[in-house]
Motif scaffolding. Structure first.
Motif, PDB file in Angstrom:
ATOM      1  N   VAL A  17      -7.679   2.612  11.330  1.00 45.41           N
ATOM      2  CA  VAL A  17      -8.391   1.352  11.087  1.00 45.41           C
ATOM      3  C   VAL A  17      -7.341   0.266  10.842  1.00 45.41           C
ATOM      4  O   VAL A  17      -6.491   0.411   9.951  1.00 45.41           O
ATOM      5  CB  VAL A  17      -9.345   1.476   9.876  1.00 45.41           C
ATOM      6  CG1 VAL A  17     -10.066   0.151   9.610  1.00 45.41           C
ATOM      7  CG2 VAL A  17     -10.362   2.589  10.107  1.00 45.41           C
ATOM      8  N   SER A  54      -4.995  -5.908  12.724  1.00 45.89           N
ATOM      9  CA  SER A  54      -4.063  -6.395  13.747  1.00 45.89           C
ATOM     10  C   SER A  54      -3.909  -5.420  14.908  1.00 45.89           C
ATOM     11  O   SER A  54      -3.610  -5.820  16.028  1.00 45.89           O
ATOM     12  CB  SER A  54      -2.689  -6.635  13.118  1.00 45.89           C
ATOM     13  OG  SER A  54      -2.159  -5.391  12.641  1.00 45.89           O
ATOM     14  N   ALA A 109      -4.372 -12.973   3.485  1.00 41.71           N
ATOM     15  CA  ALA A 109      -5.234 -12.058   2.728  1.00 41.71           C
ATOM     16  C   ALA A 109      -6.494 -11.784   3.559  1.00 41.71           C
ATOM     17  O   ALA A 109      -7.238 -12.686   3.911  1.00 41.71           O
ATOM     18  CB  ALA A 109      -5.609 -12.675   1.387  1.00 41.71           C
ATOM     19  N   SER A 110      -6.702 -10.536   3.865  1.00 42.43           N
ATOM     20  CA  SER A 110      -7.803 -10.151   4.750  1.00 42.43           C
ATOM     21  C   SER A 110      -9.146 -10.253   4.020  1.00 42.43           C
ATOM     22  O   SER A 110      -9.287  -9.773   2.903  1.00 42.43           O
ATOM     23  CB  SER A 110      -7.561  -8.726   5.214  1.00 42.43           C
ATOM     24  OG  SER A 110      -8.531  -8.346   6.152  1.00 42.43           O
ATOM     25  N   MET A 149     -15.053  -4.381   9.050  1.00 48.24           N
ATOM     26  CA  MET A 149     -14.693  -2.954   9.156  1.00 48.24           C
ATOM     27  C   MET A 149     -15.759  -2.088   8.494  1.00 48.24           C
ATOM     28  O   MET A 149     -16.201  -1.084   9.045  1.00 48.24           O
ATOM     29  CB  MET A 149     -13.350  -2.688   8.457  1.00 48.24           C
ATOM     30  CG  MET A 149     -12.141  -3.121   9.246  1.00 48.24           C
ATOM     31  SD  MET A 149     -10.671  -3.108   8.163  1.00 48.24           S
ATOM     32  CE  MET A 149      -9.451  -3.769   9.309  1.00 48.24           C
ATOM     33  N   LEU A 154      -6.123  -6.015  -5.332  1.00 52.96           N
ATOM     34  CA  LEU A 154      -5.146  -6.331  -4.278  1.00 52.96           C
ATOM     35  C   LEU A 154      -5.217  -7.807  -3.907  1.00 52.96           C
ATOM     36  O   LEU A 154      -4.184  -8.488  -3.827  1.00 52.96           O
ATOM     37  CB  LEU A 154      -5.410  -5.453  -3.043  1.00 52.96           C
ATOM     38  CG  LEU A 154      -4.535  -5.730  -1.813  1.00 52.96           C
ATOM     39  CD1 LEU A 154      -3.070  -5.403  -2.091  1.00 52.96           C
ATOM     40  CD2 LEU A 154      -5.011  -4.935  -0.598  1.00 52.96           C
ATOM     41  N   LYS A 155      -6.433  -8.326  -3.698  1.00 53.14           N
ATOM     42  CA  LYS A 155      -6.593  -9.744  -3.335  1.00 53.14           C
ATOM     43  C   LYS A 155      -5.998 -10.633  -4.410  1.00 53.14           C
ATOM     44  O   LYS A 155      -5.296 -11.593  -4.129  1.00 53.14           O
ATOM     45  CB  LYS A 155      -8.066 -10.127  -3.161  1.00 53.14           C
ATOM     46  CG  LYS A 155      -8.835  -9.704  -1.957  1.00 53.14           C
ATOM     47  CD  LYS A 155      -8.431 -10.281  -0.643  1.00 53.14           C
ATOM     48  CE  LYS A 155      -7.395  -9.383  -0.002  1.00 53.14           C
ATOM     49  NZ  LYS A 155      -7.893  -8.568   1.100  1.00 53.14           N
ATOM     50  N   GLU A 166      -2.156 -10.454  -4.457  1.00 53.14           N
ATOM     51  CA  GLU A 166      -1.589 -11.031  -3.237  1.00 53.14           C
ATOM     52  C   GLU A 166      -1.475 -12.540  -3.297  1.00 53.14           C
ATOM     53  O   GLU A 166      -0.460 -13.099  -2.896  1.00 53.14           O
ATOM     54  CB  GLU A 166      -2.513 -10.736  -2.047  1.00 53.14           C
ATOM     55  CG  GLU A 166      -2.228  -9.502  -1.275  1.00 53.14           C
ATOM     56  CD  GLU A 166      -3.114  -9.426  -0.039  1.00 53.14           C
ATOM     57  OE1 GLU A 166      -4.351  -9.395  -0.189  1.00 53.14           O
ATOM     58  OE2 GLU A 166      -2.566  -9.411   1.058  1.00 53.14           O
TER      59      GLU A 166
END
Ligand code: F6R
Length: 364
Positions: free
Chosen positions: A101, A104, A154-155, A162, A239-240, A243
């Motif tokens: 997964v 990019s 940041a995704s 996903m 994480l976000k 980041e």
């Protein structure tokens, strides 16, 4: 083009209801009654295990999907971090499927993991956003998430896209394995069809989440807690936040706090509890009370029932729409994205281009 937004990240958070609607449209039949995707060519009845390999946010999306696929399709799922998997070189079950997964489709460790799985004789799937990427090309079956270009480092929308596509995949696998019938499949798809509306309702709560985020931004550290499907969301929230705000944040399975992290709790550290009123709520409520009993500041993100039960006890609360437990991850994803985004604005950090980070990690 950021449109009316100050940052790509804000645009991409706000885009999510339409991204999810588009992705769902692409993953289901025209009459909207069944999942239709290239992974149907695999005989899932003969697959003993699905191994999912990814990095970062894609890895957390995979953890949400694991719960979906195990619960809805009754197929065992193993999740691996690509950089660990590729060097550990684990044995993989005969007839197994390995899925990589990646937003990019170019992440070096994820690509190496794909090549390892292929060399081990696994059928390989690449779930990607960039359909012209190396992972899409090299996987036996490429599955697009249809998130559109993601510019913010940041995704955000790729994470929820996903999760959506993996949920649809779970429904297809369940049908093939005979776990659900046509009516069961339609019921699951009806559930997924509610996601865009519920996400839009969550996005409308931005001002309240912003107010909380500003307070959180004044702390040095933050803890995110969740159970079940909310555990990977807690990891994603932490994480976000680190980041883009450079704050120290950790995500924990709530049941783990007494095994160590509760030592971090004091009057200054916000503890963000992701707390829908699901089957695990009572357990999470006792974890929140453990924190409160140690003078911790619990910021609860919950639904109306959950917030009512904890009112008067928690430091802050934000009430999200009620949602089926399998749909809740999409709403809590928006909430943790807004917490990070508005905490970063309050701190004045570079939201779209955080220091030391690149959008695509093509070196290991
Ligand atoms: C976090 C983030 C990273 C990526 C990771 C994997 O916001 O963007 O953690 O998720 O580098 O990237 P892809 O999905 O492109 O393989």
């Amino acid at each position: 083009d950021k449109g009316q937004h100050r940052h790509f990240m804000a645009k991409e958070i706000h885009e999510q209801p339409s991204v999810i609607a588009r992705a769902l449209g692409a993953w289901i039949s025209e009459d909207r009654t069944r999942v239709s995707c290239a992974a149907e060519a695999i005989d899932w009845r003969a697959v003993p295990r699905l191994t999912i390999v990814a990095c970062g946010t894609a890895h957390y999306a995979s953890h949400v999907a694991k719960v979906w696929i195990e619960r809805v399709a009754r197929l065992p799922v193993e999740i691996e971090i690509a950089s660990e998997f590729r060097y550990r070189e684990p044995p993989l079950p005969r007839g197994g499927v390995t899925m990589v997964v990646s937003q990019s489709g170019e992440t070096a460790d994820s690509l190496a993991a794909l090549r390892y799985a292929k060399a081990m004789g696994q059928t390989t799937l690449g779930l990607v956003n960039v359909t012209t990427s190396t992972i899409a090309r090299e996987a036996d079956v490429a599955l697009p998430i249809h998130a559109g270009p993601e510019i913010g480092v940041a995704s955000t929308k790729a994470f929820t896209a996903m999760v959506l596509c993996l949920s649809a995949l779970a429904v297809m696998i369940a049908r093939q394995r005979g776990v659900i019938d046509a009516a069961g499949e339609r019921a699951r798809l009806d559930l997924l069809s509610t996601v865009p509306r519920l996400m839009a309702e969550t996005i409308a709560l931005e001002p309240q989440i912003e107010a909380l985020a500003r307070e959180i931004s004044e702390a040095g550290d933050a803890l995110f807690l969740g159970r079940g499907l909310m555990y990977p969301l807690a990891l994603e929230g932490a994480l976000k936040l680190k980041e883009i705000t450079y704050m120290h944040a950790e995500g924990y399975a709530a049941g783990e706090i007494k095994h160590g992290p509760i030592a971090l709790v004091d009057e200054t550290t916000p503890v963000i509890a992701l707390a829908p009123h699901d089957a695990l709520f009572d357990k999470l409520a006792s974890n929140m009370r453990e924190v409160i009993g140690r003078k911790g500041r619990v910021a609860m993100i919950g639904d109306a029932d959950a917030c009512a039960e904890m009112s008067g006890e928690v430091w802050r609360s934000v009430t999200l729409p009620r949602a089926d437990p399998l749909v809740a991850p999409f709403l809590y994803a928006v909430a943790v994205q807004f917490i990070a985004y508005h905490a970063a604005l309050a701190k004045g950090t570079d939201v779209d281009q955080p220091r030391n980070l690149a959008k695509s990690v093509t070196v290991e």
